[in-house]
Enzyme design. Structure first.
Site, PDB file in Angstrom:
ATOM      1  N   ASP A 161     -45.010   4.741  12.836  1.00  0.00           N
ATOM      2  CA  ASP A 161     -43.431   4.319  12.805  1.00  0.00           C
ATOM      3  C   ASP A 161     -42.819   4.289  11.483  1.00  0.00           C
ATOM      4  OD1 ASP A 161     -42.175   3.502  15.249  1.00  0.00           O
ATOM      5  OD2 ASP A 161     -43.276   1.431  15.480  1.00  0.00           O
ATOM      6  N   GLN A 173     -44.113  -2.450  19.765  1.00  0.00           N
ATOM      7  CA  GLN A 173     -42.675  -2.114  20.022  1.00  0.00           C
ATOM      8  C   GLN A 173     -41.931  -3.496  19.615  1.00  0.00           C
ATOM      9  OE1 GLN A 173     -41.290   0.505  21.406  1.00  0.00           O
ATOM     10  NE2 GLN A 173     -39.217  -0.617  21.279  1.00  0.00           N
ATOM     11  N   LYS A 228     -42.462   6.304  26.390  1.00  0.00           N
ATOM     12  CA  LYS A 228     -43.420   6.958  25.123  1.00  0.00           C
ATOM     13  C   LYS A 228     -44.669   7.332  25.646  1.00  0.00           C
ATOM     14  CE  LYS A 228     -40.960   4.221  21.505  1.00  0.00           C
ATOM     15  NZ  LYS A 228     -40.845   2.978  20.704  1.00  0.00           N
TER      16      LYS A 228
HETATM   17  N1  GUN Z   1     -37.590  -0.799  18.876  1.00  0.00           N
HETATM   18  C1  GUN Z   1     -36.427   0.193  18.476  1.00  0.00           C
HETATM   19  N2  GUN Z   1     -36.980   1.362  17.939  1.00  0.00           N
HETATM   20  C2  GUN Z   1     -38.120   1.194  17.605  1.00  0.00           C
HETATM   21  C3  GUN Z   1     -38.998   2.068  17.005  1.00  0.00           C
HETATM   22  O1  GUN Z   1     -38.558   3.095  16.462  1.00  0.00           O
HETATM   23  N3  GUN Z   1     -40.293   1.682  16.982  1.00  0.00           N
HETATM   24  C4  GUN Z   1     -40.631   0.483  17.298  1.00  0.00           C
HETATM   25  N4  GUN Z   1     -42.057   0.240  17.174  1.00  0.00           N
HETATM   26  N5  GUN Z   1     -39.731  -0.319  17.767  1.00  0.00           N
HETATM   27  C5  GUN Z   1     -38.682  -0.086  18.172  1.00  0.00           C
END
Ligand code: GUN
Length: 291
Positions: free
Chosen positions: A118, A95, A51
């Protein structure tokens, strides 16, 4: 059979993002994303790294905050409070999943909804449910929807089976696909681990979206001729022949269903790359909304 190439669609989305970033520059704005990782989970570390690298490539300001496994709830909330106040940061992502001693709901609740790129905050979940476009939609379902659009896969009137009921993917995906607009209008069935006769439920699907996090959960017994399969799973399975000692596979047994499908996303290279590009897109949107 058509292979749905998430990598190339993701690159197209990122190109659109670049153009938007340039436009924001005219207002003296640079989109900023903070990515918070608590603990040492190797898969989460890899996602967070990916990311941040994408942000750097595109000229999105990014802050990677890596906190120790034993970080307390209070310490994490304090970090969120600081990011909420930071004018350079338009998007905040913690995350998931955090270590077990962290109350994830309380952490999400602390993020300002307008920085919750998110789309996990209850205010944004409510807006998705209410079909109010002023919120944020979770990145993975948004990415799946974009893949369906790019490949001109009709959702209007389609029978869609979503396998998995997580807030991050399954529930949000179901809400998007049942919504009253041209990228939705589907008849949605949500199946999960307690669903009886999953095979017969899946058999009537025009489109199946799978997000259960179990390697090869669906196979040719579940998939009818001409079905479109969107596989959200990213599972590590042992592979002694690879340098890393593992390989990534989806929730669908690709080899057993590929000849039956009308179209299918591979793993890797399907939904995965879309999640990151939609995250950047949401961050740009969050920045725009501050003008
Ligand atoms: N863990 C797996 N997918 C995601 C996501 O889209 N956002 C976040 N913050 N954690 C994740």
């Amino acid at each position: 059979m058509q292979l749905i190439d998430g990598k190339s669609v993701s690159e197209k989305v990122l190109k659109e993002c670049s153009a938007e970033i340039e436009k924001l520059g005219a207002y003296g704005k640079v989109p900023g994303l903070a990515v918070v990782l608590v603990g040492n989970d190797p898969a989460s570390k890899a996602y967070v790294g990916s990311k941040v690298r994408t942000c750097e490539k595109l000229g999105v300001y990014s802050l990677k905050i890596e906190l120790a496994e034993q970080t307390t709830q209070e310490e994490l909330l304090k970090v969120i409070d600081e990011l909420n106040q930071d004018p350079k940061i338009h998007g905040i992502l913690v995350q998931s999943p955090p270590p077990v001693h962290i109350d994830e709901s309380a952490v999400i609740l602390r993020i300002k909804p307008e920085k919750d790129v998110d789309g996990f905050h209850p205010e944004n979940v409510a807006k998705l449910t209410l079909e109010d476009s002023s919120g944020f939609v979770p990145c993975t379902p948004l990415g799946c929807l974009r893949l369906l659009q790019e490949y001109k896969i009709e959702t209007n009137g389609a029978n869609v089976v979503v396998v998995g009921r997580s807030m991050i993917v399954g529930k949000s995906m179901a809400l998007l696909l049942m919504s009253n607009n041209s990228s939705g209008n589907s008849t949605v069935t949500v199946a999960h681990s307690r669903t009886k006769n999953l095979e017969s439920v899946c058999a009537r699907a025009d489109i199946i979206v799978v997000a259960v996090g179990r390697a090869h959960f669906l196979d040719d017994k579940h998939i009818s001729e001409g079905t479109v399969v969107i596989d959200v799973g990213i599972n590590r399975v042992e592979d002694k022949s690879s340098k890393k000692g593992y390989k990534l596979v989806g929730d669908v047994d690709f080899d057993s269903v590929v000849d039956k499908c009308k179209a299918i996303t591979p793993v890797p290279g399907g939904v995965g790359p879309m999640t990151i590009s939609m995250l950047i897109s949401n961050t740009i949107e969050a920045c725009k909304r501050t003008i």
